[in-house]
Design an enzyme around this catalytic site. Structure first.
Site, PDB file in Angstrom:
ATOM      1  N   GLY A 322       0.914  -1.256  -0.072  1.00  0.00           N
ATOM      2  CA  GLY A 322       0.111  -0.186   0.027  1.00  0.00           C
ATOM      3  C   GLY A 322       1.048   1.501   0.044  1.00  0.00           C
ATOM      4  O   GLY A 322       1.899   1.432  -0.510  1.00  0.00           O
ATOM      5  N   SER A 323       0.246   2.319   0.496  1.00  0.00           N
ATOM      6  CA  SER A 323       0.771   3.699   0.543  1.00  0.00           C
ATOM      7  C   SER A 323       2.203   4.009   1.148  1.00  0.00           C
ATOM      8  O   SER A 323       2.871   4.889   0.684  1.00  0.00           O
ATOM      9  CB  SER A 323      -0.035   4.688   0.954  1.00  0.00           C
ATOM     10  OG  SER A 323      -1.266   4.821   0.264  1.00  0.00           O
ATOM     11  N   VAL A 324       2.666   3.061   1.886  1.00  0.00           N
ATOM     12  CA  VAL A 324       3.893   3.023   2.300  1.00  0.00           C
ATOM     13  C   VAL A 324       5.075   2.884   1.247  1.00  0.00           C
ATOM     14  O   VAL A 324       6.040   3.536   1.344  1.00  0.00           O
ATOM     15  CB  VAL A 324       4.308   2.025   3.581  1.00  0.00           C
ATOM     16  CG1 VAL A 324       5.719   2.358   4.063  1.00  0.00           C
ATOM     17  CG2 VAL A 324       3.465   2.445   4.821  1.00  0.00           C
TER      18      VAL A 324
END
Length: 720
Positions: A322-324
């Site tokens: 995801g966004s990490v």
């Protein structure tokens, strides 16, 4: 021929026959004699029909016994023992002679024997009497089931002091772990293979498996010639080959921070019931893993809970981050010269090929500058950066950051992950952490390039090993070279600070007074059989933090999958681990040795557990209460025979300490107990307990003060 001539001829022929027969007998005798002489010479040389008589004789008369090598230890960063070799004991009773003329002491007073054993075994007196009076008259010795096995040396010594006739023990090699739950999947598990002298302890998971050869050592043996009765011959001398004990594995784990992390993880697990969690604190300048944990976890000592999660999620589980991942996307865009923070784009959605990709806020924020894309965690903004870089440049950086290959950390069965880059859509989605499967260790390695000013570090859990012969192998800081420029790393860390400090940032929950914190939050969809799962909790939530952001010492990465009690935002849930752990780590850095045990603003001090075993129950309760612990007593006896946590183990102020007393076991009041406390109760009593629901225990199937039954079955607690 006349008669006289015939007589002379007959006598002459008879004499000749006798001579021939005599010569024949002489020849045969000489031949037989020669054969005997030859045979005697051959036998004297030690061989018959190519069979070595001397070797046979020695084999028949030589007794060999194995000298077991002691398995080596696993220790923390300060040399404190995590795992070490030990022995456990099983008790049995001889109730009838084992053979004719046997003078072995038998149980003579069964009533007294049962009364005394009930003080130290988790069995009531009447149950012990059932064992001592078997229905079969042929039974000569009895054991006491699981209650009579796996006994500690302390319990064995207490029983031995009683000198009960007919009571005996057998010993088994085992593994002693100083803490019950302590980076369990990382440290690993062992099993005993073989029986008797051939029994050996073998690592089956984690460091126990990875360094099994070094830890195992090498068995020795003693050989001696014995007579038919087994006594050593006076003319022989025993030959001994000494055992070589196993070596020592030195980890980078800080026990103080590890134990605190375990406590924080257990609290969050109990409160929000996520299906899985991981958390790793790493030194941002060296790659050393300081603390690492996962949920579900298991008891190192008993193995309880291992069936809920066999895998080491830190290296074996691959997932979409995801966004990490946007930390790496922004790094690549800045470093390759394709980042224009003042360029505007339309947020909300973007068309890539035949697919429309969306922001987490589908309506978007209108037309915004790229400088806000990272702060708002805009998927569309990251796709725009990927398109500006070009797929080949982005793919180049993904490989440079180490995705799609193993990190080489010293843990078994590491998963290399996968990198999907087959079309324009998958190329674009990797920019915000979809279409790429990673491991926790890969993410830590990639993010270390940002925390370490552009030079990527290999994560490591071991500082060195020392073999039995003294050979030292060091596992120092290892770099993977410069991945991005130092200026790029600093710019990305500034963007991570904005995620926390800006009103439009997604990481406000991680703001800490007086602490320079930079983070990136993540919310990754979970792939199902028919596309991605839907629903508010069907995500892998995550956060990566660098502290202090200007010159990071700590890199903390937390993931949480599908919390079932979604009573707070995911960021608030994970902040209950993030903020206290960072607070303690920074406090340990700044404090003196005396102040190192006082580490958080929540009065969560820790200290080594005092020894109260063999003390009177009242004295033990008073001592522990005065020390700030919450004491629960199992049984109504006047003397403490076991305690959890054990003496010397690090325990947090206010944590629950269980005391098992002599006499029959009675059930304590478990109202308000956490799941970890219930597990302690199961361990110290040897019973099967089950906690239904989430949160803290509110009801129990056996009332407080009632006897805990010896029969099988599961005792149930209800939580809410």
């Amino acid at each position: 021929m006349n008669k006289q001539s015939k007589q002379r001829f007959s006598k002459s022929r008879l004499r000749m026959n006798r001579q021939v027969f005599g010569v024949l007998i002489l020849v045969i005798t000489l031949v037989v004699f020669c054969v005997f002489v030859y045979r005697f010479c051959v036998i004297s040389g030690g061989y018959v029909d190519a069979h070595n008589l001397k070797k046979s004789r020695l084999t028949q008369e030589t007794r060999t016994s194995v000298l077991q090598a002691q398995r080596g230890s696993i220790v923390d960063a300060n040399g404190n023992t995590i795992a070490t070799a030990s022995k456990t004991y099983s008790i049995y009773a001889v109730i009838r002679p084992l053979y004719s003329g046997d003078k072995e002491k038998l149980v003579t007073d069964k009533e007294r024997t049962a009364t005394e054993l009930a003080k130290y075994l988790p069995l009531a007196k009447d149950k012990i009497l059932v064992y001592l009076n078997p229905t079969s008259k042929k039974t000569k010795q009895v054991e006491f089931g699981s209650a009579g096995s796996g006994l500690s040396l302390a319990i064995k010594q207490q029983i031995s002091k009683l000198k009960l006739p007919g009571i005996h023990f057998t010993s088994e090699s085992s593994r002693l772990y100083e803490d019950d739950i302590f980076a369990s999947h990382v440290i690993g598990q062992t099993t005993v293979k073989g029986t008797g002298d051939d029994a050996t302890i073998v690592g089956t998971m984690g460091l126990e498996k990875y360094f099994n050869s070094l830890l195992s050592g090498k068995n020795g043996h003693t050989s001696s010639q014995v007579d038919n009765y087994g006594y050593q011959l006076s003319t022989s001398k025993a030959q001994t080959v000494a055992a070589k004990n196993g070596g020592t594995v030195y980890t980078t784990i800080n026990s103080n921070l590890q134990n605190y992390l375990e406590s924080l993880m257990s609290n969050v697990q109990t409160e929000y019931d996520p299906k899985e969690m991981t958390a790793v604190l790493m030194n941002a300048k060296t790659g050393a893993i300081i603390a690492a944990s996962q949920r579900p976890t298991f008891s190192l000592q008993t193995g309880d809970g291992i069936s809920d999660m066999w895998r080491d999620a830190l290296v074996q589980d691959a997932y979409e981050p995801g966004s990490v991942m946007k930390i790496m996307t922004l790094s690549a865009a800045i470093n390759s010269g394709h980042y224009n923070p003042n360029e505007y784009y339309q947020s909300g959605s973007i068309q890539v090929g035949d697919t429309t990709l969306y922001d987490w806020n589908r309506s978007g924020w209108g037309t915004i500058p790229l400088s806000e894309a990272f702060t708002r965690s805009s998927n569309v903004g990251m796709v725009k950066l990927e398109e500006d870089m070009g797929s080949s440049t982005w793919h180049h950086y993904l490989k440079k950051f180490g995705f799609g290959k193993k990190t080489g950390v010293t843990l078994p069965s590491e998963n290399p992950g996968t990198l999907s880059f087959s079309n324009s859509t998958t190329q674009a989605t990797t920019a915000y952490g979809q279409g790429v499967n990673v491991t926790v260790m890969q993410m830590l390695q990639a993010m270390s390039a940002v925390s370490n000013n552009g030079v990527m570090l290999k994560p490591r859990i071991i500082s060195k090993t020392v073999a039995a012969n003294g050979t030292v192998t060091k596992y120092g800081k290892q770099t993977e070279g410069r991945i991005i420029k130092s200026s790029t790393a600093k710019d990305v860390r500034k963007a991570m600070v904005q995620v926390v400090q800006s009103d439009i940032g997604t990481g406000g929950a991680y703001k800490m007074d007086g602490v320079d914190v930079g983070v990136k939050t993540g919310t990754a969809q979970i792939a199902g059989n028919n596309g991605y799962l839907t629903g508010a909790s069907n995500y892998i939530f995550s956060v990566a933090g660098m502290v202090p952001s200007k010159n990071p010492k700590y890199l903390l990465y937390i993931t949480m999958k599908q919390p079932q009690n979604y009573t707070k935002s995911a960021e608030e849930m994970m902040a209950e681990i993030f903020k206290p752990l960072i607070t303690r780590a920074l406090a340990l850095d700044a404090a003196s040795d005396d102040a190192a045990n006082t580490t958080t603003t929540e009065d969560t001090t820790s200290a080594k557990m005092v020894a109260v075993t063999n003390k009177s129950t009242s004295a033990a309760q008073s001592e522990l209460t005065n020390a700030g612990y919450n004491v629960a007593t199992v049984g109504t006896g006047s003397k403490v025979v076991q305690q959890l946590p054990v003496a010397g183990q690090t325990a947090l102020n206010g944590s629950r300490v269980l005391l098992l007393t002599n006499g029959a076991m009675t059930m304590p009041d478990v109202s308000g107990w956490s799941k970890s406390d219930v597990l302690k109760l199961a361990q110290i009593t040897g019973k099967k307990f089950k906690l239904k629901g989430s949160g803290y225990a509110s009801a129990q199937s056996i009332k407080a003060g009632a006897l805990i039954p010896d029969t099988g079955g599961t005792i149930t607690f209800t939580a809410q």
